[in-house]
Design an enzyme around this catalytic site. Structure first.
Site, PDB file in Angstrom:
ATOM      1  N   SER A  21      22.644  47.441  14.247  1.00 44.81           N
ATOM      2  CA  SER A  21      22.702  46.177  13.511  1.00 44.81           C
ATOM      3  C   SER A  21      23.999  45.450  13.859  1.00 44.81           C
ATOM      4  O   SER A  21      24.978  46.070  14.280  1.00 44.81           O
ATOM      5  CB  SER A  21      22.653  46.464  12.003  1.00 44.81           C
ATOM      6  OG  SER A  21      22.996  45.296  11.283  1.00 44.81           O
ATOM      7  N   HIS A  22      24.007  44.136  13.654  1.00 47.21           N
ATOM      8  CA  HIS A  22      25.246  43.375  13.831  1.00 47.21           C
ATOM      9  C   HIS A  22      26.269  43.704  12.752  1.00 47.21           C
ATOM     10  O   HIS A  22      27.453  43.437  12.912  1.00 47.21           O
ATOM     11  CB  HIS A  22      24.948  41.869  13.792  1.00 47.21           C
ATOM     12  CG  HIS A  22      24.421  41.336  15.079  1.00 47.21           C
ATOM     13  ND1 HIS A  22      23.233  41.763  15.634  1.00 47.21           N
ATOM     14  CD2 HIS A  22      24.947  40.443  15.953  1.00 47.21           C
ATOM     15  CE1 HIS A  22      23.047  41.138  16.780  1.00 47.21           C
ATOM     16  NE2 HIS A  22      24.066  40.328  16.996  1.00 47.21           N
ATOM     17  N   SER A  23      25.774  44.250  11.638  1.00 44.24           N
ATOM     18  CA  SER A  23      26.652  44.545  10.516  1.00 44.24           C
ATOM     19  C   SER A  23      26.822  46.052  10.364  1.00 44.24           C
ATOM     20  O   SER A  23      25.838  46.779  10.167  1.00 44.24           O
ATOM     21  CB  SER A  23      26.052  43.948   9.235  1.00 44.24           C
ATOM     22  OG  SER A  23      26.562  44.607   8.107  1.00 44.24           O
ATOM     23  N   ASP A  63      18.402  44.841  14.873  1.00 42.90           N
ATOM     24  CA  ASP A  63      18.129  43.699  13.981  1.00 42.90           C
ATOM     25  C   ASP A  63      17.821  42.398  14.745  1.00 42.90           C
ATOM     26  O   ASP A  63      16.719  41.875  14.653  1.00 42.90           O
ATOM     27  CB  ASP A  63      19.235  43.510  12.923  1.00 42.90           C
ATOM     28  CG  ASP A  63      20.643  43.327  13.466  1.00 42.90           C
ATOM     29  OD1 ASP A  63      20.818  43.304  14.705  1.00 42.90           O
ATOM     30  OD2 ASP A  63      21.581  43.196  12.650  1.00 42.90           O
TER      31      ASP A  63
END
Lengths: 134, 219
Positions: free
Chosen positions: A10-12, A69
């Site tokens: 995920s980017h987070s 994502d």
């Protein structure tokens, strides 16, 4: 003996960690390898070198199912796979599935001993999952 | 043109990083309108990190320099531009293996391989409002030019390509969610690629290349 590892990209970093926490709970006490390779240091983003290290750390006898994502996470995943030694690449399966629902379906399937093909199919099927039945 | 030596390559990356810092707000401004607003910040951070790496580990040849840049960008840019610009430098590395001086033909072939790599990586076509819309006409002009490379002519191609993305509807990345609302803004990735070519041409052309005033043109 679990043969499917699951990697979440995920980017987070927080989203990745939170999802792993949820997946471990849903996968019961099974010993499958579920890990996150998310975020770019303290920033939002993805890091292909982190994805590469995470893939390398998966159990050597496992097939690896990767869920991501956004589209740019796919680019990082693909670069990481290309940097793996040639013999390892076919163990990695980047799956076109919704991140949260797909990872849950994959983790549950893997935890009950599903084959890599079954795990992938469950994750992809999550796209069509009806969550509210009217 | 002058050969691209290892030292010239390092100076080129440094000049590009400085230019990205200088243009950070312009790139962020464009990206704010159609993307997530951080293209300038990400690119400036990534290429500044690449310069630090080249300074702390001076490369023995141009290919090793490209490899250092490629690997540094992967862990420092984020977003799609990390893997995409990293692919550019990986392709250049493969084309220029062992070279301490890159001549005109090798430079052109390297840039062609980089464009092919970009297309393979991002699956973008011409007209999708991505950096491919900048790279394609520039690389084509380099291939077509049989005599000396003319900085003014090449910069005209660069300028037209960036401005040409303004009316396109984005088909890739976050901007694609906007559909027709992505029209009216230049593609920030095309602009950061334009700066790449401006600094590359400035580094290898004996007469240099005049910088385009993007602040007034692109915004």
């Amino acid at each position: 003996m679990a043969h499917v590892s699951i990697v979440v990209v995920s980017h987070s970093a927080k989203l990745g960690q939170g999802l792993i926490e949820l997946l471990k709970q849903l996968a019961g006490g099974s010993s499958i390898h579920i890990v996150s390779a998310s975020g770019l240091g303290d920033e939002l983003g993805t890091d292909a070198t982190l994805v590469l290290r995470t893939l390398e750390d998966c159990p050597a006898d496992s097939d690896i199912v990767v869920l991501f994502d956004l589209g740019s996470a796919l680019l990082s995943c693909e670069m990481a796979v290309e940097m793996l030694p040639e013999g390892c690449r076919q163990r990695v399966h980047i799956v076109d599935a919704p991140l949260v629902e797909g990872a849950i379906a994959a983790a549950v399937e893997a935890s009950i001993g599903g084959t890599v093909d079954q795990v992938i199919r469950r994750a992809v099927e999550a796209k069509q999952l009806a969550k509210v039945n009217h | 043109m002058n050969h691209l030596s290892t030292d010239t390559f390092v100076s080129f990356v440094e000049a590009y990083a400085n230019r990205l810092v200088e243009m950070r707000d312009v790139l962020n401004n464009l990206d704010n309108r159609i993307g997530d607003g951080d293209h300038g910040t990400n690119m400036a951070r990534g290429f500044s990190a690449a310069v630090d790496k080249l300074k702390s580990t001076p490369p023995p040849d141009v290919a090793v320099g490209c490899q250092l840049v490629a690997m540094t960008l992967l862990g420092s840019v984020g977003g799609a531009s990390g893997p995409l610009y990293s692919t550019v430098f990986m392709k250049l590395m493969a084309e220029w293996k062992g070279l301490t001086e890159v001549n005109r033909v090798q430079l052109q072939q390297g840039l062609q391989a980089a464009l092919d790599g970009l297309i393979a990586r991002g699956k973008a076509s011409v007209g999708d409002k991505t950096m491919v819309d900048l790279w394609t006409p520039v690389v084509r002009r380099l291939a077509e030019t049989e005599s000396v490379w003319d900085g003014a002519d090449l910069m005209a191609v660069v300028k037209e390509a960036v401005l040409g993305t303004k009316d396109m509807i984005a088909k890739k990345g976050r901007a694609a969610y906007l559909g027709a609302r992505s029209q009216g803004t230049c593609d920030p990735g095309s602009l950061s690629s334009a700066l790449f070519f401006e600094e590359l041409f400035a580094a290898v052309l004996p007469k240099g290349a005049e910088r385009i005033q993007w602040h007034t043109l692109a915004l």
